[in-house]
Scaffold this motif. Structure first.
Motif, PDB file in Angstrom:
ATOM      1  N   GLN A   1       0.827  -1.212   0.000  1.00  0.00           N
ATOM      2  CA  GLN A   1       0.000   0.000   0.000  1.00  0.00           C
ATOM      3  C   GLN A   1       0.861   1.260   0.000  1.00  0.00           C
ATOM      4  OE1 GLN A   1      -2.901  -1.201  -1.045  1.00  0.00           O
ATOM      5  NE2 GLN A   1      -4.030   0.050   0.403  1.00  0.00           N
ATOM      6  N   PHE A   2       1.969   1.205   0.707  1.00  0.00           N
ATOM      7  CA  PHE A   2       2.900   2.332   0.745  1.00  0.00           C
ATOM      8  C   PHE A   2       3.434   2.650  -0.652  1.00  0.00           C
ATOM      9  CE2 PHE A   2       7.510   3.427   1.079  1.00  0.00           C
ATOM     10  CZ  PHE A   2       7.379   4.718   1.569  1.00  0.00           C
ATOM     11  N   PHE A   3       3.824   1.628  -1.393  1.00  0.00           N
ATOM     12  CA  PHE A   3       4.317   1.850  -2.750  1.00  0.00           C
ATOM     13  C   PHE A   3       3.253   2.544  -3.605  1.00  0.00           C
ATOM     14  CE2 PHE A   3       7.326  -2.068  -2.540  1.00  0.00           C
ATOM     15  CZ  PHE A   3       8.331  -1.291  -1.979  1.00  0.00           C
ATOM     16  N   ARG A   4       2.006   2.097  -3.505  1.00  0.00           N
ATOM     17  CA  ARG A   4       0.937   2.679  -4.319  1.00  0.00           C
ATOM     18  C   ARG A   4       0.659   4.124  -3.905  1.00  0.00           C
ATOM     19  NH1 ARG A   4       0.748  -0.521  -8.698  1.00  0.00           N
ATOM     20  NH2 ARG A   4       0.759  -2.705  -8.062  1.00  0.00           N
ATOM     21  N   MET A   5       0.659   4.368  -2.601  1.00  0.00           N
ATOM     22  CA  MET A   5       0.423   5.724  -2.105  1.00  0.00           C
ATOM     23  C   MET A   5       1.517   6.667  -2.581  1.00  0.00           C
ATOM     24  SD  MET A   5       1.653   8.081   0.322  1.00  0.00           S
ATOM     25  CE  MET A   5       2.490   7.144   1.599  1.00  0.00           C
ATOM     26  N   MET A   6       2.756   6.220  -2.502  1.00  0.00           N
ATOM     27  CA  MET A   6       3.874   7.065  -2.919  1.00  0.00           C
ATOM     28  C   MET A   6       3.831   7.334  -4.416  1.00  0.00           C
ATOM     29  SD  MET A   6       5.802   8.033  -0.399  1.00  0.00           S
ATOM     30  CE  MET A   6       7.300   8.461  -1.281  1.00  0.00           C
ATOM     31  N   ASP A   7       3.495   6.337  -5.188  1.00  0.00           N
ATOM     32  CA  ASP A   7       3.426   6.519  -6.636  1.00  0.00           C
ATOM     33  C   ASP A   7       2.391   7.584  -6.996  1.00  0.00           C
ATOM     34  OD1 ASP A   7       4.242   5.553  -9.367  1.00  0.00           O
ATOM     35  OD2 ASP A   7       2.091   5.138  -9.466  1.00  0.00           O
TER      36      ASP A   7
ATOM     37  N   SER B   1       1.274   9.973  -5.042  1.00  0.00           N
ATOM     38  CA  SER B   1       1.679  11.274  -4.502  1.00  0.00           C
ATOM     39  C   SER B   1       2.738  11.938  -5.360  1.00  0.00           C
ATOM     40  CB  SER B   1       2.214  11.096  -3.077  1.00  0.00           C
ATOM     41  OG  SER B   1       1.223  10.575  -2.222  1.00  0.00           O
ATOM     42  N   LEU B   2       3.605  11.138  -5.969  1.00  0.00           N
ATOM     43  CA  LEU B   2       4.709  11.689  -6.759  1.00  0.00           C
ATOM     44  C   LEU B   2       4.322  11.962  -8.213  1.00  0.00           C
ATOM     45  CD1 LEU B   2       7.466   9.437  -5.224  1.00  0.00           C
ATOM     46  CD2 LEU B   2       7.505  11.950  -5.204  1.00  0.00           C
ATOM     47  N   ALA B   3       3.070  11.778  -8.535  1.00  0.00           N
ATOM     48  CA  ALA B   3       2.624  12.011  -9.912  1.00  0.00           C
ATOM     49  C   ALA B   3       2.730  13.465 -10.328  1.00  0.00           C
ATOM     50  CB  ALA B   3       1.179  11.531 -10.080  1.00  0.00           C
ATOM     51  N   ASP B   4       2.615  14.384  -9.350  1.00  0.00           N
ATOM     52  CA  ASP B   4       2.600  15.809  -9.707  1.00  0.00           C
ATOM     53  C   ASP B   4       3.684  16.620  -9.018  1.00  0.00           C
ATOM     54  OD1 ASP B   4       1.669  15.700  -7.134  1.00  0.00           O
ATOM     55  OD2 ASP B   4      -0.148  16.877  -7.500  1.00  0.00           O
ATOM     56  N   ARG B   5       4.702  15.964  -8.495  1.00  0.00           N
ATOM     57  CA  ARG B   5       5.797  16.715  -7.881  1.00  0.00           C
ATOM     58  C   ARG B   5       7.093  15.921  -7.947  1.00  0.00           C
ATOM     59  NH1 ARG B   5       2.184  15.819  -3.529  1.00  0.00           N
ATOM     60  NH2 ARG B   5       2.927  14.374  -1.929  1.00  0.00           N
ATOM     61  N   GLU B   6       8.197  16.642  -7.845  1.00  0.00           N
ATOM     62  CA  GLU B   6       9.513  16.025  -8.014  1.00  0.00           C
ATOM     63  C   GLU B   6       9.941  15.230  -6.802  1.00  0.00           C
ATOM     64  OE1 GLU B   6      14.085  17.297  -9.305  1.00  0.00           O
ATOM     65  OE2 GLU B   6      12.534  18.834  -9.038  1.00  0.00           O
ATOM     66  N   PHE B   7       9.651  15.775  -5.616  1.00  0.00           N
ATOM     67  CA  PHE B   7      10.090  15.133  -4.384  1.00  0.00           C
ATOM     68  C   PHE B   7       8.902  14.849  -3.470  1.00  0.00           C
ATOM     69  CE2 PHE B   7      13.890  17.599  -5.741  1.00  0.00           C
ATOM     70  CZ  PHE B   7      14.753  16.524  -5.945  1.00  0.00           C
ATOM     71  N   VAL B   8       9.152  14.124  -2.397  1.00  0.00           N
ATOM     72  CA  VAL B   8       8.070  13.640  -1.544  1.00  0.00           C
ATOM     73  C   VAL B   8       7.215  14.770  -0.997  1.00  0.00           C
ATOM     74  CG1 VAL B   8       7.543  12.433   0.615  1.00  0.00           C
ATOM     75  CG2 VAL B   8       9.271  11.498  -0.945  1.00  0.00           C
ATOM     76  N   ALA B   9       7.847  15.825  -0.499  1.00  0.00           N
ATOM     77  CA  ALA B   9       7.101  16.909   0.150  1.00  0.00           C
ATOM     78  C   ALA B   9       6.935  18.133  -0.738  1.00  0.00           C
ATOM     79  CB  ALA B   9       7.778  17.302   1.464  1.00  0.00           C
TER      80      ALA B   9
ATOM     81  N   CYS C   1       4.543   1.288 -11.084  1.00  0.00           N
ATOM     82  CA  CYS C   1       4.641   2.517 -10.268  1.00  0.00           C
ATOM     83  C   CYS C   1       5.704   3.429 -10.870  1.00  0.00           C
ATOM     84  CB  CYS C   1       4.974   2.164  -8.821  1.00  0.00           C
ATOM     85  SG  CYS C   1       3.613   1.411  -7.912  1.00  0.00           S
ATOM     86  N   ALA C   2       5.395   3.984 -12.036  1.00  0.00           N
ATOM     87  CA  ALA C   2       6.389   4.750 -12.797  1.00  0.00           C
ATOM     88  C   ALA C   2       6.862   5.993 -12.067  1.00  0.00           C
ATOM     89  CB  ALA C   2       5.805   5.134 -14.157  1.00  0.00           C
ATOM     90  N   HIS C   3       5.970   6.659 -11.371  1.00  0.00           N
ATOM     91  CA  HIS C   3       6.358   7.901 -10.676  1.00  0.00           C
ATOM     92  C   HIS C   3       7.292   7.596  -9.506  1.00  0.00           C
ATOM     93  CE1 HIS C   3       3.324   9.748 -13.122  1.00  0.00           C
ATOM     94  NE2 HIS C   3       2.361   9.027 -12.569  1.00  0.00           N
ATOM     95  N   LEU C   4       6.986   6.545  -8.776  1.00  0.00           N
ATOM     96  CA  LEU C   4       7.840   6.158  -7.660  1.00  0.00           C
ATOM     97  C   LEU C   4       9.201   5.679  -8.169  1.00  0.00           C
ATOM     98  CD1 LEU C   4       8.349   5.630  -4.670  1.00  0.00           C
ATOM     99  CD2 LEU C   4       7.119   3.454  -4.897  1.00  0.00           C
ATOM    100  N   ARG C   5       9.210   4.948  -9.264  1.00  0.00           N
ATOM    101  CA  ARG C   5      10.474   4.473  -9.836  1.00  0.00           C
ATOM    102  C   ARG C   5      11.321   5.645 -10.325  1.00  0.00           C
ATOM    103  NH1 ARG C   5      10.568  -1.028 -10.932  1.00  0.00           N
ATOM    104  NH2 ARG C   5      12.001  -0.750 -12.658  1.00  0.00           N
TER     105      ARG C   5
ATOM    106  N   ALA D   1      16.174   8.928  -9.147  1.00  0.00           N
ATOM    107  CA  ALA D   1      16.786  10.254  -8.973  1.00  0.00           C
ATOM    108  C   ALA D   1      17.439  10.396  -7.608  1.00  0.00           C
ATOM    109  CB  ALA D   1      15.731  11.346  -9.174  1.00  0.00           C
ATOM    110  N   VAL D   2      16.731  10.039  -6.535  1.00  0.00           N
ATOM    111  CA  VAL D   2      17.308  10.249  -5.195  1.00  0.00           C
ATOM    112  C   VAL D   2      18.406   9.234  -4.905  1.00  0.00           C
ATOM    113  CG1 VAL D   2      15.271  11.419  -4.269  1.00  0.00           C
ATOM    114  CG2 VAL D   2      15.466   8.913  -4.064  1.00  0.00           C
ATOM    115  N   ALA D   3      18.308   8.031  -5.463  1.00  0.00           N
ATOM    116  CA  ALA D   3      19.345   7.033  -5.257  1.00  0.00           C
ATOM    117  C   ALA D   3      20.638   7.411  -5.970  1.00  0.00           C
ATOM    118  CB  ALA D   3      18.868   5.661  -5.720  1.00  0.00           C
TER     119      ALA D   3
END
Length: 209
Positions: free
Chosen positions: A146-152, A154-162, A191-195, A200-202
């Motif tokens: 569920q975390f992976f899906r939520m993050m994906d 959330s990251l659809a419209d922004r570069e970073f988590v916050a 989960c293209a946005h999360l990937r 990028a951050v890695a």
């Protein structure tokens, strides 16, 4: 000042990445968690909670919490800002950091510590022994999905988590995603946005700290 660390453990890694982003180098003291050094009398004298990381200040005071250590260094060296700029941004970064920690990092830890043979009778970190609960391992794995899906999403419209700026929320999320590999869970292919975010951050130099 010195930093009690364990290079293999995910919690100290969060602080090491934070320090690397700040350009701060500290003397490191390695604590062998696999050998149970954290439970011995010498380390208990450093931190009775038997956990790493621990920051020991010049006056001997000790800070034994990931986010508390980050708060200390954010105040000591505000640039680059990793915990928000201004009241609203700080609140937003804090909210996201806590959400990622709660729904991602702790979910992985729940699954890992309740299923790994090495943690038999040590299902929770700290000075006390707790039996593993297999159902919590199953729940933890479900929560990570569920975390992976939520993050994906959330990251659809922004570069970073916050938002548009890299922050401590990204550090916690990066370590959570990598930690999930320990229980053989990886970011789903769809989960293209999360990937994209993870790639990028890695790739930041700090991620290798």
């Amino acid at each position: 000042m010195k930093f009690y660390d364990c290079t293999m453990a995910p919690s100290p890694r969060r602080v090491r990445i934070f320090l690397a982003e700040k350009g701060i180098a500290l003397p490191m003291v390695q604590v062998d968690l696999r050998a149970g050094e954290q439970l011995g009398p010498a380390f208990r004298a450093v931190n009775p909670e038997c956990t790493v990381p621990v920051l020991e200040l010049d006056d001997g005071a000790r800070i034994a919490d990931v986010m508390a250590i980050c708060v200390y260094f954010e105040a000591l060296r505000p640039e680059p800002p990793l915990m928000g700029v201004g009241a609203q941004d700080r609140a937003n970064v804090t909210a996201w950091q806590r959400r990622v920690e709660r729904e991602g990092f702790f979910a992985v830890a729940e699954a890992f510590r309740n299923s790994t043979p090495a943690f038999k009778q040590r299902a929770l970190p700290g000075p006390d022994d707790y039996e593993q609960i297999p159902a919590l391992a199953e729940r933890g794995r479900a929560r990570v999905g569920q975390f992976f899906r939520m993050m994906d999403a959330s990251l659809a419209d922004r570069e970073f988590v916050a938002g548009p700026r890299y922050s401590v929320a990204d550090i916690t999320a990066l370590v959570a995603v990598d930690f999930a590999g320990w229980i053989k869970l990886k970011v789903p292919d769809d989960c293209a946005h999360l990937r994209r975010w993870h790639d990028a951050v890695a790739a930041r130099p700090s991620a290798k700290a």
